[in-house]
Scaffold this motif. Structure first.
Motif, PDB file in Angstrom:
ATOM      1  N   PRO A 266       0.827  -1.210   0.000  1.00 29.48           N
ATOM      2  CA  PRO A 266       0.000   0.000   0.000  1.00 29.48           C
ATOM      3  C   PRO A 266       0.866   1.267   0.000  1.00 29.48           C
ATOM      4  O   PRO A 266       2.090   1.193  -0.064  1.00 29.48           O
ATOM      5  N   THR A 267       0.213   2.423   0.072  1.00 25.47           N
ATOM      6  CA  THR A 267       0.959   3.675   0.096  1.00 25.47           C
ATOM      7  C   THR A 267       0.324   4.638   1.109  1.00 25.47           C
ATOM      8  O   THR A 267      -0.463   4.223   1.944  1.00 25.47           O
ATOM      9  N   GLY A 268       0.636   5.891   1.010  1.00 25.64           N
ATOM     10  CA  GLY A 268       0.086   6.904   1.918  1.00 25.64           C
ATOM     11  C   GLY A 268       1.176   7.891   2.239  1.00 25.64           C
ATOM     12  O   GLY A 268       2.361   7.540   2.266  1.00 25.64           O
ATOM     13  N   SER A 269       0.786   9.133   2.433  1.00 27.79           N
ATOM     14  CA  SER A 269       1.741  10.167   2.800  1.00 27.79           C
ATOM     15  C   SER A 269       2.315   9.824   4.178  1.00 27.79           C
ATOM     16  O   SER A 269       1.570   9.575   5.118  1.00 27.79           O
ATOM     17  N   ALA A 270       3.658   9.757   4.257  1.00 32.16           N
ATOM     18  CA  ALA A 270       4.277   9.344   5.526  1.00 32.16           C
ATOM     19  C   ALA A 270       4.527  10.559   6.406  1.00 32.16           C
ATOM     20  O   ALA A 270       5.537  11.238   6.261  1.00 32.16           O
ATOM     21  N   HIS A 271       3.606  10.843   7.271  1.00 28.47           N
ATOM     22  CA  HIS A 271       3.713  12.034   8.117  1.00 28.47           C
ATOM     23  C   HIS A 271       4.892  11.946   9.080  1.00 28.47           C
ATOM     24  O   HIS A 271       5.240  10.866   9.545  1.00 28.47           O
ATOM     25  N   TYR A 272       5.452  13.096   9.373  1.00 30.09           N
ATOM     26  CA  TYR A 272       6.586  13.125  10.301  1.00 30.09           C
ATOM     27  C   TYR A 272       6.470  14.353  11.205  1.00 30.09           C
ATOM     28  O   TYR A 272       5.817  15.345  10.846  1.00 30.09           O
ATOM     29  N   PRO A 273       7.091  14.278  12.406  1.00 29.92           N
ATOM     30  CA  PRO A 273       6.954  15.397  13.344  1.00 29.92           C
ATOM     31  C   PRO A 273       7.681  16.652  12.854  1.00 29.92           C
ATOM     32  O   PRO A 273       8.816  16.561  12.366  1.00 29.92           O
ATOM     33  N   ALA A 274       7.044  17.786  12.997  1.00 29.12           N
ATOM     34  CA  ALA A 274       7.623  19.052  12.542  1.00 29.12           C
ATOM     35  C   ALA A 274       8.846  19.410  13.379  1.00 29.12           C
ATOM     36  O   ALA A 274       9.792  20.031  12.881  1.00 29.12           O
TER      37      ALA A 274
ATOM     38  N   LYS B 231      -0.329  10.098  15.251  1.00 27.96           N
ATOM     39  CA  LYS B 231      -1.796  10.123  15.178  1.00 27.96           C
ATOM     40  C   LYS B 231      -2.242  10.452  13.754  1.00 27.96           C
ATOM     41  O   LYS B 231      -3.120   9.817  13.183  1.00 27.96           O
ATOM     42  N   ALA B 232      -1.613  11.477  13.175  1.00 28.74           N
ATOM     43  CA  ALA B 232      -2.021  11.922  11.834  1.00 28.74           C
ATOM     44  C   ALA B 232      -1.743  10.843  10.782  1.00 28.74           C
ATOM     45  O   ALA B 232      -2.521  10.659   9.851  1.00 28.74           O
ATOM     46  N   TYR B 233      -0.639  10.114  10.971  1.00 27.09           N
ATOM     47  CA  TYR B 233      -0.263   9.100   9.979  1.00 27.09           C
ATOM     48  C   TYR B 233      -1.350   8.032   9.832  1.00 27.09           C
ATOM     49  O   TYR B 233      -1.614   7.544   8.741  1.00 27.09           O
ATOM     50  N   PHE B 234      -1.965   7.684  10.960  1.00 24.07           N
ATOM     51  CA  PHE B 234      -2.951   6.600  10.903  1.00 24.07           C
ATOM     52  C   PHE B 234      -4.387   7.106  11.001  1.00 24.07           C
ATOM     53  O   PHE B 234      -5.315   6.326  11.196  1.00 24.07           O
ATOM     54  N   ALA B 235      -4.553   8.406  10.847  1.00 22.52           N
ATOM     55  CA  ALA B 235      -5.901   8.974  10.981  1.00 22.52           C
ATOM     56  C   ALA B 235      -6.746   8.653   9.752  1.00 22.52           C
ATOM     57  O   ALA B 235      -6.238   8.343   8.681  1.00 22.52           O
ATOM     58  N   VAL B 236      -8.044   8.719   9.945  1.00 20.26           N
ATOM     59  CA  VAL B 236      -8.979   8.560   8.821  1.00 20.26           C
ATOM     60  C   VAL B 236      -9.584   9.935   8.589  1.00 20.26           C
ATOM     61  O   VAL B 236     -10.439  10.379   9.347  1.00 20.26           O
ATOM     62  N   GLU B 237      -9.081  10.591   7.567  1.00 20.95           N
ATOM     63  CA  GLU B 237      -9.509  11.967   7.356  1.00 20.95           C
ATOM     64  C   GLU B 237     -10.665  12.010   6.365  1.00 20.95           C
ATOM     65  O   GLU B 237     -11.322  11.008   6.119  1.00 20.95           O
ATOM     66  N   GLU B 238     -10.844  13.177   5.781  1.00 21.94           N
ATOM     67  CA  GLU B 238     -12.004  13.382   4.910  1.00 21.94           C
ATOM     68  C   GLU B 238     -12.062  12.447   3.704  1.00 21.94           C
ATOM     69  O   GLU B 238     -13.121  12.066   3.255  1.00 21.94           O
ATOM     70  N   ARG B 239     -10.876  12.138   3.156  1.00 22.41           N
ATOM     71  CA  ARG B 239     -10.855  11.237   2.005  1.00 22.41           C
ATOM     72  C   ARG B 239     -10.364   9.885   2.517  1.00 22.41           C
ATOM     73  O   ARG B 239      -9.172   9.598   2.479  1.00 22.41           O
ATOM     74  N   PRO B 240     -11.261   9.028   3.009  1.00 22.66           N
ATOM     75  CA  PRO B 240     -10.826   7.819   3.720  1.00 22.66           C
ATOM     76  C   PRO B 240      -9.950   6.892   2.886  1.00 22.66           C
ATOM     77  O   PRO B 240      -9.167   6.130   3.425  1.00 22.66           O
ATOM     78  N   PHE B 241     -10.058   6.982   1.550  1.00 24.44           N
ATOM     79  CA  PHE B 241      -9.291   6.034   0.736  1.00 24.44           C
ATOM     80  C   PHE B 241      -7.803   6.326   0.725  1.00 24.44           C
ATOM     81  O   PHE B 241      -7.009   5.518   0.286  1.00 24.44           O
ATOM     82  N   TRP B 242      -7.422   7.507   1.193  1.00 25.44           N
ATOM     83  CA  TRP B 242      -6.004   7.825   1.252  1.00 25.44           C
ATOM     84  C   TRP B 242      -5.334   7.360   2.523  1.00 25.44           C
ATOM     85  O   TRP B 242      -4.126   7.419   2.668  1.00 25.44           O
ATOM     86  N   SER B 243      -6.155   6.905   3.443  1.00 26.62           N
ATOM     87  CA  SER B 243      -5.629   6.561   4.751  1.00 26.62           C
ATOM     88  C   SER B 243      -4.756   5.294   4.704  1.00 26.62           C
ATOM     89  O   SER B 243      -5.002   4.376   3.923  1.00 26.62           O
TER      90      SER B 243
END
Ligand code: FCB
Length: 449
Positions: free
Chosen positions: A219-227, A239-251
Motif C-alpha cells: 500500500p501507500t500513503g503520505s508518511a507524516h513526520y513530526p515538525a 496520530k495523523a499518519y494513521f488517521a482517517v480523514e475526509e478522504r478515507p481512501f487515502w488513509s
C-alpha cells in the motif's frame, strides 16, 4: 550498523507502464486501455500500447539491471494477459512471457518480487461491476491461483496489490485514474471491502498452492513526520499518519489495519460506519490471513505538529520548499518516520516497495543523461532509511521507482521517474548518472551514502 548484510537493493516497474504489446499474444483489454482512448484523460494523449516494449525487450532491460547490480526486480503480472476475460479461460502465451522473464532474471541472479495486481484491471470484469460485484474477491483469487500453479515455485516473494488507495480512491472517488468514474461513498466502501477480501482469499490460495512463497502487500500513503523533535509533535505525527480523514481512501490505516490487525479502524467506523457494507462472519479472519512482510510505497510526507489540545495540525510548508518535476514535495524524513511508525503499529518486516522522483531528464550534448537532482534526492532519503534501520526498524529492502522511464498513468510520458532513460520513439535506453551512483551504493551496501 547501517543496513543489514542481506539488504535487498532493487528497482520496480508495473506491467501496463512498461510492457506494451497491449494487443499481442491474446492479452485482453484492461480498464487502462479503454481509459487512454478517451480524449482528455491522459495529459499527452498517449497510452501504454507500446510503452517501453518491455514485453519484447525484457532481456535488454534485465541486462541493464545487471549492469546496475540490482539484487532484485519488482514487477507486476498483468491479469488480462493471463486471463483475457478476467475470469475463465487462460492464455498460455501470457504465462509464457513471465516464464521467459523469470528465466532471464534467474540467469542474471536477480531475485523476482512479483506484484499480482498493479491496476490493469480486466475490462471485461469492470463491465460486470468490477470491485462492486460480490464475486470480485473470488475473481481475483482465481486469477492468483492460476499464477501460483504455473509460476508459484519460481516466485519466492509476492505482493498481492499495489496501492489499493489508488485503484479504488483515484479510480472511483476522484476519477483521475481508470476507469475514472465517481461512485458515492457507500459504493466505494463496498469496493474497499471486496478488495480486502480478494487479498485475503488470494493469500489463502497462495499458501495452499505455493507454500514456499513469502507474501506481502504494497500500500501507500503520505508518511507524516513530526515538525520538531518534541514528544508532543511525535505523538501528533503518529496520530495523523494513521488517521482517517475526509478522504478515507487515502488513509494508511483503512487499508492496513484490517490486514494486519484484523479490524477496521474505529475512526472509519465512527465517521463512515453508516455507509459500510455488511461484514460477513469470517470476513475479517480471511482479510487478516497472516502475511510475511509489509511493503510500503513512500514518496513523501507532511510535517505535523501538536495543536496543543491533544490533536494535530499541519503547519504550512516553508516558502520555497523543494519539490520534484511532478511537484511532489521532497521530504526525506518520510523514510525515517514512515517505517518507524509502521513497525510500531504493525510489527512487520518492511520493504520500501517504491520511492523515487520524476526529473526533467534529457540527453545532454555529451550523449549522457545527467540527473544530479535524483542522486541528491535518493541520497537524502536513503540516509534516513539507514537511520531507521540503525534505530532497529526491520527494513529488508528498497526498490527504486523505477527501472526505465515509462508510461506514468494520467501523466502519460511527461514524467520521467527512471534510472534508465528511455527514448520512446526508438526504444533506445541510456543509463542515467543516478544508475551508476546507485550501483556504487548497492556495492557498498549503503555505506557510501
Ligand atoms: C505510484 C505507483 C507507480 C508509479 C509511481 C510514480 O503511485 O504505484 O505505478 O506511478 O507512483
Amino acid at each position: 550498523m547501517g543496513f543489514r548484510d542481506d539488504f535487498v537493493w532493487g528497482g520496480a516497474s508495473a506491467s501496463y507502464q512498461v510492457e506494451g504489446a497491449a494487443a499481442e499474444d491474446g492479452r485482453g483489454p484492461s480498464v487502462w486501455d479503454m481509459f487512454c482512448r478517451e480524449p482528455g484523460r491522459i495529459l499527452d494523449g498517449s497510452s501504454g500500447d507500446t510503452a517501453c516494449d518491455h514485453y519484447h525487450l525484457y532481456q535488454k532491460d534485465v541486462n541493464l539491471m545487471k549492469e546496475i547490480d540490482y539484487k532484485a526486480y519488482r514487477f507486476s503480472i498483468a491479469w488480462p494477459r493471463i486471463i483475457p476475460g478476467g475470469d475463465g479461460k487462460l492464455n498460455e502465451k501470457g504465462l509464457d512471457f513471465y516464464d521467459r522473464l523469470l528465466d532471464s532474471l534467474a540467469a542474471a541472479d536477480i531475485t523476482p518480487y512479483a506484484t499480482l495486481f498493479h491496476w490493469d484491471y480486466p475490462y471485461a470484469l469492470f463491465r460486470r461491476g468490477g470491485w462492486l460485484n460480490p464475486d470480485s474477491p473470488k475473481w481475483f483469487a482465481d486469477y492468483v491461483s492460476v499464477v501460483a500453479k504455473r509460476l508459484g515455485d519460481r516466485l519466492p516473494y509476492i505482493f498481492t496489490y499495489n496501492e489499493p488507495q489508488c485503484f479504488i480512491g483515484l479510480s472511483y472517488d476522484n476519477t483521475e485514474h481508470a476507469p475514472g468514474i465517481h461512485f458515492p461513498i457507500w459504493d466505494t466502501l463496498h469496493m474497499l471491502h471486496h478488495a480486502l477480501l480478494g487479498h485475503g482469499l488470494a493469500v489463502q490460495a497462495l499458501r495452499s498452492i505455493a507454500p514456499k512463497t513469502q507474501i506481502g502487500y504494497a500500500p501507500t500513503g503520505s508518511a507524516h513526520y513530526p515538525a520538531t523533535d518534541s514528544a508532543a509533535d511525535r505523538e501528533a505525527a503518529r496520530k495523523a499518519y494513521f488517521a482517517v480523514e475526509e478522504r478515507p481512501f487515502w488513509s494508511v490505516s483503512v487499508w492496513s489495519d484490517p490486514i494486519f490487525l484484523g479490524r477496521y479502524p474505529e475512526e472509519l467506523l465512527k465517521k463512515y460506519g453508516q455507509y459500510m457494507p455488511p461484514i460477513g462472519q469470517d470476513d475479517m479472519k480471511i482479510i487478516s490471513e497472516k502475511l510475511d512482510f509489509l511493503g510500503q510505497n513512500i514518496y513523501n510526507g507532511s510535517p505535523v505538529r501538536s495543536d496543543g489540545k491533544g490533536g494535530y495540525e499541519y503547519p504550512k510548508r516553508k516558502t520555497g520548499y523543494a519539490f520534484t518535476a511532478a511537484k511532489w514535495p521532497v521530504t526525506p524524513e518520510a523514510l525515517y518516520w514512515g517505517p518507524k511508525f509502521l513497525q510500531e503499529r504493525y510489527g512487520m518486516p518492511l520493504y520500501i516497495t517504491e520511492n523515487g522522483l520524476s526529473c526533467q531528464d534529457t540527453v545532454s550534448v555529451d550523449g549522457k543523461v545527467h540527473d544530479p537532482a535524483r542522486i541528491d534526492f535518493l541520497r537524502r532519503y536513503l540516509r534516513e532509511l539507514r537511520r531507521a534501520s540503525e534505530d532497529g526498524v526491520d527494513i529488508r529492502g528498497y526498490f527504486h521507482w523505477c527501472v526505465t522511464d515509462n508510461f506514468e498513468w494520467a501523466k502519460g510520458y511527461t514524467d520521467r521517474f527512471g534510472m534508465v532513460y528511455c527514448d520512446f520513439e526508438t526504444q533506445e535506453r541510456i543509463l542515467k548518472d543516478s544508475a551508476y551512483w546507485y550501483r556504487d551504493i548497492i556495492r557498498s551496501n549503503g555505506k557510501d551514502l
